[in-house]
Scaffold this motif. Sequence first.
Motif, PDB file in Angstrom:
ATOM      1  N   LYS A   1       0.866  -1.180   0.000  1.00  0.00           N
ATOM      2  CA  LYS A   1       0.000   0.000   0.000  1.00  0.00           C
ATOM      3  C   LYS A   1       0.905   1.232   0.000  1.00  0.00           C
TER       4      LYS A   1
ATOM      5  N   PRO B   1       1.126   5.049   0.346  1.00  0.00           N
ATOM      6  CA  PRO B   1       0.373   6.261   0.693  1.00  0.00           C
ATOM      7  C   PRO B   1       0.806   7.443  -0.176  1.00  0.00           C
TER       8      PRO B   1
ATOM      9  N   VAL C   1      -4.961  12.435   2.411  1.00  0.00           N
ATOM     10  CA  VAL C   1      -4.016  11.321   2.270  1.00  0.00           C
ATOM     11  C   VAL C   1      -4.814  10.061   1.962  1.00  0.00           C
TER      12      VAL C   1
ATOM     13  N   GLU D   1      -0.966  18.164   9.956  1.00  0.00           N
ATOM     14  CA  GLU D   1      -0.097  18.264   8.772  1.00  0.00           C
ATOM     15  C   GLU D   1       1.130  17.376   8.936  1.00  0.00           C
TER      16      GLU D   1
ATOM     17  N   LYS E   1       0.158  13.740   8.468  1.00  0.00           N
ATOM     18  CA  LYS E   1      -0.019  13.392   7.057  1.00  0.00           C
ATOM     19  C   LYS E   1       1.336  13.234   6.360  1.00  0.00           C
TER      20      LYS E   1
ATOM     21  N   ILE F   1       2.818   9.977   7.331  1.00  0.00           N
ATOM     22  CA  ILE F   1       2.127   8.821   6.717  1.00  0.00           C
ATOM     23  C   ILE F   1       2.659   8.604   5.303  1.00  0.00           C
ATOM     24  N   ILE F   2       2.715   9.695   4.530  1.00  0.00           N
ATOM     25  CA  ILE F   2       3.170   9.500   3.144  1.00  0.00           C
ATOM     26  C   ILE F   2       4.670   9.204   3.068  1.00  0.00           C
TER      27      ILE F   2
ATOM     28  N   ASN G   1       5.889   6.971   5.012  1.00  0.00           N
ATOM     29  CA  ASN G   1       5.941   5.611   5.579  1.00  0.00           C
ATOM     30  C   ASN G   1       6.534   5.573   6.980  1.00  0.00           C
TER      31      ASN G   1
ATOM     32  N   PHE H   1       5.167   5.517  10.068  1.00  0.00           N
ATOM     33  CA  PHE H   1       3.843   5.403  10.678  1.00  0.00           C
ATOM     34  C   PHE H   1       3.828   5.638  12.193  1.00  0.00           C
ATOM     35  N   LYS H   2       4.892   5.203  12.851  1.00  0.00           N
ATOM     36  CA  LYS H   2       4.929   5.375  14.315  1.00  0.00           C
ATOM     37  C   LYS H   2       4.909   6.869  14.689  1.00  0.00           C
TER      38      LYS H   2
ATOM     39  N   HIS I   1      -7.561   9.682   9.779  1.00  0.00           N
ATOM     40  CA  HIS I   1      -6.169   9.307   9.488  1.00  0.00           C
ATOM     41  C   HIS I   1      -5.669   8.196  10.406  1.00  0.00           C
TER      42      HIS I   1
ATOM     43  N   LEU J   1      -6.840   5.243   8.538  1.00  0.00           N
ATOM     44  CA  LEU J   1      -5.969   5.008   7.382  1.00  0.00           C
ATOM     45  C   LEU J   1      -4.635   4.387   7.818  1.00  0.00           C
TER      46      LEU J   1
ATOM     47  N   GLU K   1      -5.071   0.853   8.718  1.00  0.00           N
ATOM     48  CA  GLU K   1      -5.270   0.054   7.505  1.00  0.00           C
ATOM     49  C   GLU K   1      -3.919  -0.205   6.829  1.00  0.00           C
ATOM     50  N   LEU K   2      -3.106   0.819   6.764  1.00  0.00           N
ATOM     51  CA  LEU K   2      -1.780   0.671   6.145  1.00  0.00           C
ATOM     52  C   LEU K   2      -0.932  -0.346   6.900  1.00  0.00           C
ATOM     53  N   LEU K   3      -1.180  -0.461   8.196  1.00  0.00           N
ATOM     54  CA  LEU K   3      -0.403  -1.404   9.017  1.00  0.00           C
ATOM     55  C   LEU K   3      -1.110  -2.751   9.166  1.00  0.00           C
ATOM     56  N   ASN K   4      -2.171  -2.954   8.364  1.00  0.00           N
ATOM     57  CA  ASN K   4      -2.925  -4.214   8.366  1.00  0.00           C
ATOM     58  C   ASN K   4      -3.654  -4.490   9.678  1.00  0.00           C
TER      59      ASN K   4
END
Lengths: 230, 86
Positions: A180, A182, A191, B11, B14, B17-18, B20, B22-23, B45, B48, B51-54
């Motif tokens: 995935k 982002p 996002v 901000e 976000k 997140i983009i 990667n 995530f923490k 978010h 989201l 979800e990105l981390l399953n």
Amino acid sequence: MQFCVIGLGRFGEALALSLANKGHEVLAIDIDDQRVQAIEDKVSQTFILDSTNEKAMNSLGLSEFDWVIVAMSSDLEASILTTMIVKNAGAKRVCAKAATDLHAKILQKLGIDKVVFPEREMGVRLAEILSSPSIFQFLELAEDYSIAEVASPKEFWDKTIKETDARNTYGVNIIAIKRKDPYRDEKTGDVDYRETLIMAPQSSVKILEGDILVVLGKNKDIAKLDKAAR
Amino acid sequence: MKDEEIKYYLEEAKFYIISNRFKVAEKYLKRVLKEEPDNIEALFHMGLLNELLNRLQEAREYYEKVLELSPQHKGALSHLSKLQIK
């Protein structure tokens, strides 16, 4: 390819429609006119027909089809009779749905090419998926071997496939990676993510946090990997 | 916490997140939610991110919370419907 689906219950209907959606020619048959009408404009051809009527079945030219699928299983007698008629009509390859082990044995004695147990197979898959939060899909290939989608374990993150040594450590082959990615929509500022599938990844591909690994291996080895991913 | 600070943390979240990371993103979002537990943007978010981390169950819960507060939230509706079929 050309397929003939006999029996339009939930399984047969879904099968006929999926094959038609993939662009195959599908002849769909059932004794029930409502079931036939429900899909008649979505497949190539339909017939309201009693599949245990040998004369009527012989008029269909079943030897022309690549696969004939006997998709009914609740009426054991009708399923076996239909399968016999289909075989005698010279069908190239026959697949039949079985409801019980005994039913499957009888079908196999008739010399058909494939017996399926959709409820049982789905049950096994669902049990695997539901019993683990890190298994997302499960497909049994043989008695001991499966393909499964498993969340990447922490110990794999930021390592190349080669560095993970998954084949030796866990006995599984990574055949694809679902990732995935982002991104930020420049117009809205929101996002979101796009899913990408890396098929047959090279050993130099790095595994990231959040990746889902599509692995092939023995069930016990997949279970080991799943445990590591939890 | 001032509105400007909330905006800044969102901000930053976000951005991470983009990237990667995530923490780090999660830390910023949690800070916002500590101050404003019903902040829709932060909740979305968090969904989201999970979800990105399953972590699909957690993701569903965040999206459901967003929809409780904003029933027409497009992103939450779309992501939740995607998660229902997984």
